[in-house]
Design an enzyme around this catalytic site. Structure first.
Site, PDB file in Angstrom:
ATOM      1  N   ARG A   1       0.846  -1.201   0.055  1.00 44.79           N
ATOM      2  CA  ARG A   1      -0.151  -0.013   0.108  1.00 44.79           C
ATOM      3  C   ARG A   1       0.842   1.258   0.104  1.00 44.79           C
ATOM      4  O   ARG A   1       0.624   2.307  -0.710  1.00 44.79           O
ATOM      5  CB  ARG A   1      -0.913  -0.033   1.109  1.00 44.79           C
ATOM      6  CG  ARG A   1      -1.582   1.277   1.356  1.00 44.79           C
ATOM      7  CD  ARG A   1      -2.535   1.474   2.427  1.00 44.79           C
ATOM      8  NE  ARG A   1      -2.403   0.579   3.846  1.00 44.79           N
ATOM      9  CZ  ARG A   1      -1.544   1.104   4.434  1.00 44.79           C
ATOM     10  NH1 ARG A   1      -0.991   2.369   4.360  1.00 44.79           N
ATOM     11  NH2 ARG A   1      -1.361   0.463   5.617  1.00 44.79           N
TER      12      ARG A   1
ATOM     13  N   TYR B   1     -17.925  15.742 -15.725  1.00 44.03           N
ATOM     14  CA  TYR B   1     -18.139  14.247 -15.680  1.00 44.03           C
ATOM     15  C   TYR B   1     -19.367  14.033 -14.550  1.00 44.03           C
ATOM     16  O   TYR B   1     -19.109  14.587 -13.496  1.00 44.03           O
ATOM     17  CB  TYR B   1     -16.888  13.502 -15.539  1.00 44.03           C
ATOM     18  CG  TYR B   1     -17.254  12.214 -15.052  1.00 44.03           C
ATOM     19  CD1 TYR B   1     -17.715  11.336 -16.053  1.00 44.03           C
ATOM     20  CD2 TYR B   1     -16.517  11.715 -14.067  1.00 44.03           C
ATOM     21  CE1 TYR B   1     -18.214   9.998 -15.550  1.00 44.03           C
ATOM     22  CE2 TYR B   1     -16.777  10.330 -13.771  1.00 44.03           C
ATOM     23  CZ  TYR B   1     -17.529   9.393 -14.427  1.00 44.03           C
ATOM     24  OH  TYR B   1     -17.655   8.239 -14.203  1.00 44.03           O
TER      25      TYR B   1
ATOM     26  N   ASP C   1      -8.414  17.868 -15.234  1.00 45.95           N
ATOM     27  CA  ASP C   1      -8.794  16.751 -15.666  1.00 45.95           C
ATOM     28  C   ASP C   1      -8.534  16.571 -17.218  1.00 45.95           C
ATOM     29  O   ASP C   1      -9.106  17.115 -17.929  1.00 45.95           O
ATOM     30  CB  ASP C   1     -10.465  16.427 -15.292  1.00 45.95           C
ATOM     31  CG  ASP C   1     -10.651  14.909 -15.640  1.00 45.95           C
ATOM     32  OD1 ASP C   1      -9.882  14.148 -16.572  1.00 45.95           O
ATOM     33  OD2 ASP C   1     -11.467  14.356 -14.994  1.00 45.95           O
TER      34      ASP C   1
ATOM     35  N   LYS D   1      -9.139   5.220 -19.248  1.00 45.00           N
ATOM     36  CA  LYS D   1      -9.602   5.600 -20.586  1.00 45.00           C
ATOM     37  C   LYS D   1      -8.132   5.585 -21.380  1.00 45.00           C
ATOM     38  O   LYS D   1      -7.797   4.627 -21.719  1.00 45.00           O
ATOM     39  CB  LYS D   1     -10.057   7.100 -20.447  1.00 45.00           C
ATOM     40  CG  LYS D   1     -11.050   7.217 -19.397  1.00 45.00           C
ATOM     41  CD  LYS D   1     -12.177   6.254 -19.566  1.00 45.00           C
ATOM     42  CE  LYS D   1     -13.470   6.724 -18.532  1.00 45.00           C
ATOM     43  NZ  LYS D   1     -12.999   6.476 -17.045  1.00 45.00           N
TER      44      LYS D   1
END
Length: 380
Positions: free
Chosen positions: A49, A102, A175, A200
């Site tokens: 982590r 979005y 973004d 994406k």
């Protein structure tokens, strides 16, 4: 030595493995690491982590591609957004967001962050004066921008908005998912942090979910790194490896996405059953000149409004065959969707509600003539 984008995509953070000589960085599929002595971990790795060599390779590559100082990888784009908000903001603070953001971003602000005490104001990010008017003096901590926006493909002047944000003592967060770092590098125009859904274009093959932040400053990057570990929404080593594999072909894929999108936008703009085509590469797009200034090309995303309203828009989506009816975007395959009922259903009834007659295309890298033929039969 300064390298070009495609060279960085293949080599940044991806030196051959020093032990075996493997050209591709290994997948370090481990949760924990043996330590040489108490308090003496090897190379600083203690627990995955907190740090993992495969994820580190991805993070170094992302920073290089965006021209930033620190790259951080997350389990999803929304996990990256949440880490940024909780690092920079506190209850009572304020953020300006796009008025056509979005749907998932809007949901994060309206249903999660607002309950935590974070206020926000939607504004037209293509209009610096509107963004300036939305700023709350002394409270606005972030001006949050998408360019192009999702799904209406609005274009923000990044240099102008950097000035607005910095004059207000706020950060500019961009973004960059729709453009990818191949087409646009917001840090070069004054952005403080870049956000990605690496699911994406960066991943590019619709087979992995992930997110990323890249910062212009080391200080902000280290603050975010602390929260990345403290909050724990990191991606696993195999997901990091898949994303790195996708990055290697990002440049050549984006060129093909753009080639196909330009042909399709031109075709749709002349079709009798299309009321409006929204694509930054068209000269009549209101953000065309700004996009030409700050983007290499205009991207693979197209939205259009159907003659006949919502019913025809839905019919077009249902009739498409080669364009797969699915959410998400940026993969090698072409996708079609109805934002009002799919990706942007969460903004229905809000100031961000999208037109009911809107269809969104994620144009893939298939043979362009085949895509055009599919749209011809889908339009009816």
């Amino acid at each position: 030595m300064t390298y070009g984008f495609e060279t960085l995509a293949i080599h940044a953070g991806q030196e051959p493995d020093p032990r075996t000589g493997a050209v591709i960085p290994p997948i370090f599929q481990t949760s924990t690491y043996a330590q040489d002595a108490v308090g003496a971990p090897r190379l600083g790795y203690e627990y995955s982590r907190s740090g993992n060599p495969t994820r580190d390779s991805l993070q170094e590559c992302l920073a290089a591609l965006e021209g930033g100082q620190v790259g951080l990888a997350f389990a999803s784009g929304l996990a990256a957004e949440d880490a940024l908000l909780r690092t920079v903001c506190a209850p009572g603070d304020h953020v300006v967001i796009p008025d056509d953001a979005y749907g998932g971003t809007y949901r994060l602000f309206a249903r999660v962050a607002q309950r935590w005490g974070l206020d926000f104001t939607p504004a037209k990010v293509s209009d610096p004066d509107a963004v300036r008017a939305a700023v709350v003096p002394g409270r606005t901590k972030i001006v949050w921008v998408e360019t192009p926006t999702n799904p209406l493909l609005g274009i923000a002047d990044l240099a102008a908005l950097a000035a607005v944000a910095h004059n207000a003592g706020a950060l500019l967060a961009v973004d960059n998912t729709f453009a990818s770092p191949y087409l646009q590098q917001p840090i070069a125009f004054g952005a403080d942090v870049v956000v990605h859904s690496t699911t994406k274009y960066i991943g590019g093959h619709s087979d992995v979910v992930g997110g990323a932040l890249v910062t212009a400053s080391t200080d902000l990057g280290e603050e975010l790194r602390y929260h990345q570990n403290a909050m724990g929404a990191v991606n696993g080593p195999f997901d990091a490896w898949l994303t790195l594999r996708g990055i290697k072909t990002l440049g050549v894929r984006m060129d093909r996405h753009c080639d196909n999108a330009e042909r399709i936008a031109d075709y749709l703009s002349r079709h009798a059953k299309v009321a409006q085509v929204i694509y930054p590469g068209l000269p009549d797009h209101p953000g065309h000149e700004v996009a030409a200034k700050q983007m290499r090309r205009f991207g693979g995303m197209i939205s259009f409004r159907a003659v006949g309203g919502a019913e025809h828009a839905v019919e077009i989506c249902n009739r498409a065959r080669l364009f797969v009816l699915a959410e998400s975007l940026g993969g090698v395959e072409s996708l079609i969707e109805h934002p009002g009922q799919m990706t942007h259903a969460s903004v229905a009834g809000s100031p961000l509600e999208v037109p009911a007659d809107l269809v969104r295309l994620s144009v893939g890298i298939e043979t362009a003539d085949d895509l055009l033929a599919d749209l011809e039969q889908a339009l009816g």
